[in-house]
Motif scaffolding. Sequence first.
Motif, PDB file in Angstrom:
ATOM      1  N   PHE A 187       0.804  -1.199  -0.103  1.00 33.09           N
ATOM      2  CA  PHE A 187       0.198   0.124  -0.038  1.00 33.09           C
ATOM      3  C   PHE A 187       0.855   1.293   0.051  1.00 33.09           C
ATOM      4  O   PHE A 187       1.667   1.498   0.704  1.00 33.09           O
ATOM      5  N   GLY A 188       0.720   1.975  -0.910  1.00 35.77           N
ATOM      6  CA  GLY A 188       1.224   3.317  -0.891  1.00 35.77           C
ATOM      7  C   GLY A 188       2.631   3.517  -1.819  1.00 35.77           C
ATOM      8  O   GLY A 188       3.005   4.557  -2.044  1.00 35.77           O
ATOM      9  N   LEU A 189       2.921   2.463  -2.208  1.00 32.99           N
ATOM     10  CA  LEU A 189       3.994   2.303  -2.890  1.00 32.99           C
ATOM     11  C   LEU A 189       4.612   3.016  -4.118  1.00 32.99           C
ATOM     12  O   LEU A 189       5.395   3.821  -4.480  1.00 32.99           O
ATOM     13  N   TYR A 278      13.422   3.960   1.361  1.00 36.69           N
ATOM     14  CA  TYR A 278      14.111   4.879   2.051  1.00 36.69           C
ATOM     15  C   TYR A 278      14.167   6.274   2.004  1.00 36.69           C
ATOM     16  O   TYR A 278      14.443   7.111   2.818  1.00 36.69           O
ATOM     17  N   GLY A 279      13.825   6.658   0.673  1.00 39.15           N
ATOM     18  CA  GLY A 279      13.227   8.216   0.512  1.00 39.15           C
ATOM     19  C   GLY A 279      12.366   8.793   1.232  1.00 39.15           C
ATOM     20  O   GLY A 279      12.013   9.869   1.030  1.00 39.15           O
ATOM     21  N   ASP A 280      11.249   7.895   1.597  1.00 38.97           N
ATOM     22  CA  ASP A 280      10.105   8.237   2.493  1.00 38.97           C
ATOM     23  C   ASP A 280      10.167   8.145   3.687  1.00 38.97           C
ATOM     24  O   ASP A 280      10.624   6.958   4.418  1.00 38.97           O
ATOM     25  N   PRO A 281      10.143   9.324   4.566  1.00 43.36           N
ATOM     26  CA  PRO A 281      10.381   9.173   6.271  1.00 43.36           C
ATOM     27  C   PRO A 281       9.348   8.128   6.696  1.00 43.36           C
ATOM     28  O   PRO A 281       9.670   7.679   7.909  1.00 43.36           O
ATOM     29  N   LEU A 282       8.321   7.721   6.042  1.00 43.97           N
ATOM     30  CA  LEU A 282       7.279   6.579   6.619  1.00 43.97           C
ATOM     31  C   LEU A 282       7.486   5.307   6.204  1.00 43.97           C
ATOM     32  O   LEU A 282       7.040   4.391   6.509  1.00 43.97           O
ATOM     33  N   GLY A 283       8.585   5.353   5.085  1.00 42.49           N
ATOM     34  CA  GLY A 283       8.815   3.939   4.344  1.00 42.49           C
ATOM     35  C   GLY A 283       7.781   3.252   3.746  1.00 42.49           C
ATOM     36  O   GLY A 283       7.799   1.937   3.757  1.00 42.49           O
ATOM     37  N   ASP A 434       4.544  -2.955   8.272  1.00 38.59           N
ATOM     38  CA  ASP A 434       5.027  -1.716   8.609  1.00 38.59           C
ATOM     39  C   ASP A 434       4.812  -1.376   9.816  1.00 38.59           C
ATOM     40  O   ASP A 434       4.743  -0.141  10.398  1.00 38.59           O
ATOM     41  N   ALA A 435       4.885  -2.370  10.994  1.00 38.66           N
ATOM     42  CA  ALA A 435       4.577  -1.822  12.418  1.00 38.66           C
ATOM     43  C   ALA A 435       5.674  -0.991  12.846  1.00 38.66           C
ATOM     44  O   ALA A 435       5.472  -0.174  13.803  1.00 38.66           O
ATOM     45  N   ALA A 438       8.720   4.418  11.066  1.00 41.57           N
ATOM     46  CA  ALA A 438      10.057   4.858  10.555  1.00 41.57           C
ATOM     47  C   ALA A 438      11.374   4.271  10.809  1.00 41.57           C
ATOM     48  O   ALA A 438      12.412   4.490  10.252  1.00 41.57           O
ATOM     49  N   TYR A 439      11.068   3.360  12.080  1.00 38.26           N
ATOM     50  CA  TYR A 439      12.463   2.826  12.169  1.00 38.26           C
ATOM     51  C   TYR A 439      12.600   1.311  11.417  1.00 38.26           C
ATOM     52  O   TYR A 439      13.551   0.795  11.727  1.00 38.26           O
ATOM     53  N   GLY A 440      11.501   1.089  10.638  1.00 34.85           N
ATOM     54  CA  GLY A 440      11.706  -0.245  10.132  1.00 34.85           C
ATOM     55  C   GLY A 440      12.670  -0.437   9.252  1.00 34.85           C
ATOM     56  O   GLY A 440      13.416  -1.587   9.143  1.00 34.85           O
ATOM     57  N   ASN A 441      13.177   0.523   8.446  1.00 33.92           N
ATOM     58  CA  ASN A 441      14.492   0.338   7.500  1.00 33.92           C
ATOM     59  C   ASN A 441      15.719   0.060   8.250  1.00 33.92           C
ATOM     60  O   ASN A 441      16.441  -0.694   7.961  1.00 33.92           O
ATOM     61  N   THR A 442      15.890   0.780   9.166  1.00 34.71           N
ATOM     62  CA  THR A 442      17.202   0.718  10.059  1.00 34.71           C
ATOM     63  C   THR A 442      17.217  -0.725  10.926  1.00 34.71           C
ATOM     64  O   THR A 442      18.219  -1.309  10.892  1.00 34.71           O
ATOM     65  N   ILE A 443      16.108  -1.114  11.185  1.00 42.74           N
ATOM     66  CA  ILE A 443      15.878  -2.533  12.024  1.00 42.74           C
ATOM     67  C   ILE A 443      16.488  -3.447  10.892  1.00 42.74           C
ATOM     68  O   ILE A 443      17.204  -4.672  11.330  1.00 42.74           O
ATOM     69  N   GLU A 444      15.722  -3.419   9.672  1.00 40.22           N
ATOM     70  CA  GLU A 444      15.835  -4.589   8.730  1.00 40.22           C
ATOM     71  C   GLU A 444      17.328  -4.528   8.101  1.00 40.22           C
ATOM     72  O   GLU A 444      17.703  -5.755   8.070  1.00 40.22           O
ATOM     73  N   GLU A 445      17.852  -3.459   8.068  1.00 38.92           N
ATOM     74  CA  GLU A 445      19.423  -3.255   7.466  1.00 38.92           C
ATOM     75  C   GLU A 445      20.258  -3.975   8.657  1.00 38.92           C
ATOM     76  O   GLU A 445      21.174  -4.734   8.567  1.00 38.92           O
ATOM     77  N   ALA A 446      19.962  -3.741   9.840  1.00 39.37           N
ATOM     78  CA  ALA A 446      20.523  -4.192  11.249  1.00 39.37           C
ATOM     79  C   ALA A 446      20.545  -5.641  11.206  1.00 39.37           C
ATOM     80  O   ALA A 446      21.554  -6.491  11.404  1.00 39.37           O
ATOM     81  N   ARG A 447      19.264  -6.141  10.839  1.00 33.94           N
ATOM     82  CA  ARG A 447      19.130  -7.628  11.069  1.00 33.94           C
ATOM     83  C   ARG A 447      19.981  -8.250  10.149  1.00 33.94           C
ATOM     84  O   ARG A 447      20.528  -9.365  10.206  1.00 33.94           O
ATOM     85  N   ALA A 448      19.952  -7.783   8.852  1.00 35.56           N
ATOM     86  CA  ALA A 448      20.567  -8.557   7.711  1.00 35.56           C
ATOM     87  C   ALA A 448      22.150  -8.230   8.019  1.00 35.56           C
ATOM     88  O   ALA A 448      23.051  -9.125   7.629  1.00 35.56           O
ATOM     89  N   ASP A 449      22.673  -7.079   8.491  1.00 34.92           N
ATOM     90  CA  ASP A 449      24.277  -7.104   8.758  1.00 34.92           C
ATOM     91  C   ASP A 449      24.523  -7.955   9.905  1.00 34.92           C
ATOM     92  O   ASP A 449      25.500  -8.548   9.902  1.00 34.92           O
TER      93      ASP A 449
END
Length: 637
Positions: A187-189, A278-283, A434-435, A438-449
């Motif tokens: 949704f919203g993509l 990443y370019g959207d503050p709401l992800g 999307d729960a 705004a923190y979702g992208n950082t958490i996802e990248e941390a998980r993969a790293d």
Amino acid sequence: MFSYTDERFEDLQLLRYQLPGFEQLNLRQKQYIFALSKATLYGRDITFDQFGAYNLRIRKLLETIYTSPKIDHFTDNFKAMEVYLKRMWFSNGIYHHYGCEKFKPDFSEEWLRSVLKTLDLERWGADELMAVIFDPEVLPKRVNKNDGDDLILTSACNFYQGVTQEEAERFYQQKKKSYKGAEPPSFGLNSTLVKQAGKITEDVWHINGRYSKAIEKIVYWLDQACKYAENEHQQRVLAHLMDYYTTGDLQCFNDYCKEWVGEHEGHVDFVNGFIEVYGDPLGLKGSWEGIVEYKDHEATKRTQTISRNAQWFEDHSPVDQRFKKKQVKGVTANAICAAMLGGDEYPSTAIGINLPNADWIRAEYGSKSITISNITDAYNKAAHGNGFKEEFVIDENTLGLINKYGDLCDTLHTDLHECLGHGSGQLLPGTDPDALKAYGNTIEEARADLFGLYYLADQKLVDLGLLPDGEAYKAQYYSYMMNGLLTQLIRIQPGRQIEEAHMRNRSLIAHWCLENGRAFALVKKDGKTFLKVNDYEAMRCQIATLLAEIQRIKSEGDYEAARYLVERYAVKVDATIHQEILERYNRLNLAPYKGFINPKMTPITNDAGETTDIQLDYTESYAEQMLRYSTEYGTLI
């Protein structure tokens, strides 16, 4: 002789990448790449517009000045404007591509106004553009993620018009609640959320909708590419993508993703569309990007070894059993050569990609991961002997370890991050993807790293022949933590906090481990700050603990826990250390950011007008390429 390094200005350096093995491709494959490349370049104006509502007008204005013979090109103001324009080209707009802050012009408003008058360009809305360019209080940041702010109202990205953060979040929550199907759309993509006369609606990006002129060109070249596809499956992929662009229907995008992730036989592949958020503050909103690629068969042996063992890695992950996939499906990984970069992947590009983003598609249909070998090679060649490691690594023994294993471990960590990290784990039933907001992208990248870091130290990689011995991983552990604590600060302006998701991810991991154990510490040596590792095995235990918690947060959608970790460990910058790192780095006279000039592709025809080859040209300058792209692929202004 091919030169990887090219022009440099401000904090940026342009590099070139080669297309090894391109000459050995057959004509049909070359024509397929050429058509896909045209589709990739036609999305450029979309990205510019997404990154700021005034970007296209400002770019057109400055390019007109830059190419005008009526203007003196040797004044200080003109030279400063030239640098500003080159930065704008690099960032697809007037905001820094990494830090998101608005560029500060070093040319004067008075000079620009006089030039506009000379060229009779004042009709372009000069007063409005002057405020956007010169007033630091007007639209100061492209993406703002400061906790407590209205992230939409304080961000200049052009995804929302007239709505607040609360209104946008409520709008999409209602959409999710009302959806009853088994295959939820993203949704919203692919839309701009607009409020007019008190009513909130989506202005969808598709043919006959927003961005239609650019999308029509993209679809035309995707249709041309169908003629040269290597197999029927690739043709189906393209057909679904064209349907999506034509209708804007996100269910068509789901169909495209399912077809795309299942196509493995072809030598050539691509990414084209509204992808990363990443370019959207709401992800939520996808920035337009494109990349055309072909397989690096030798390097792919490495990535396929990883993907063949995906279930073993999932089963032995240190996370709770509830969050593990019982059956890992469709994980494929290839090392590829980039043939053309576009949109949000140009000039600055990722070195690895894992798609699609939808968790349910990953779970049911799998994912594709790529490591871009020729881009990585260009980075490594350009960095050779620049003195960076010698300045920031604590001693000769550690430096020797990094020189011996560093490039290999960097590449392998990218493979593990993209191929397994992003594809690992599962959401618990009922968890909103999307729960974490705004923190979702950082958490996802941390998980993969963290997933990649954990397994770099595993004997399994030695047994698989991916690492030569059990010492190699230490090079990555040291480099990663040094970067997260110290050296990535070269990309932050004094007085600012960390905002970019990948940088926040690295800071989170490094600072959490620093605070929650004694595996390593920051120490002083000869008046300088260094990372000192005390126990590499203990560091791996910390990585395992944090990975388990990060996976729990994602699987359960624990917003408050995500917020706590990011705000406590990922955002803040120690001003004293920051100043020291900047001073040490500045003495090296290096550019902290790199980007790429694309090769130019030209069809060669015979007397009958038939294409006989696709010729590559690596000599086009940065300015020549950017001005040509604005002329040939400018569709929205």
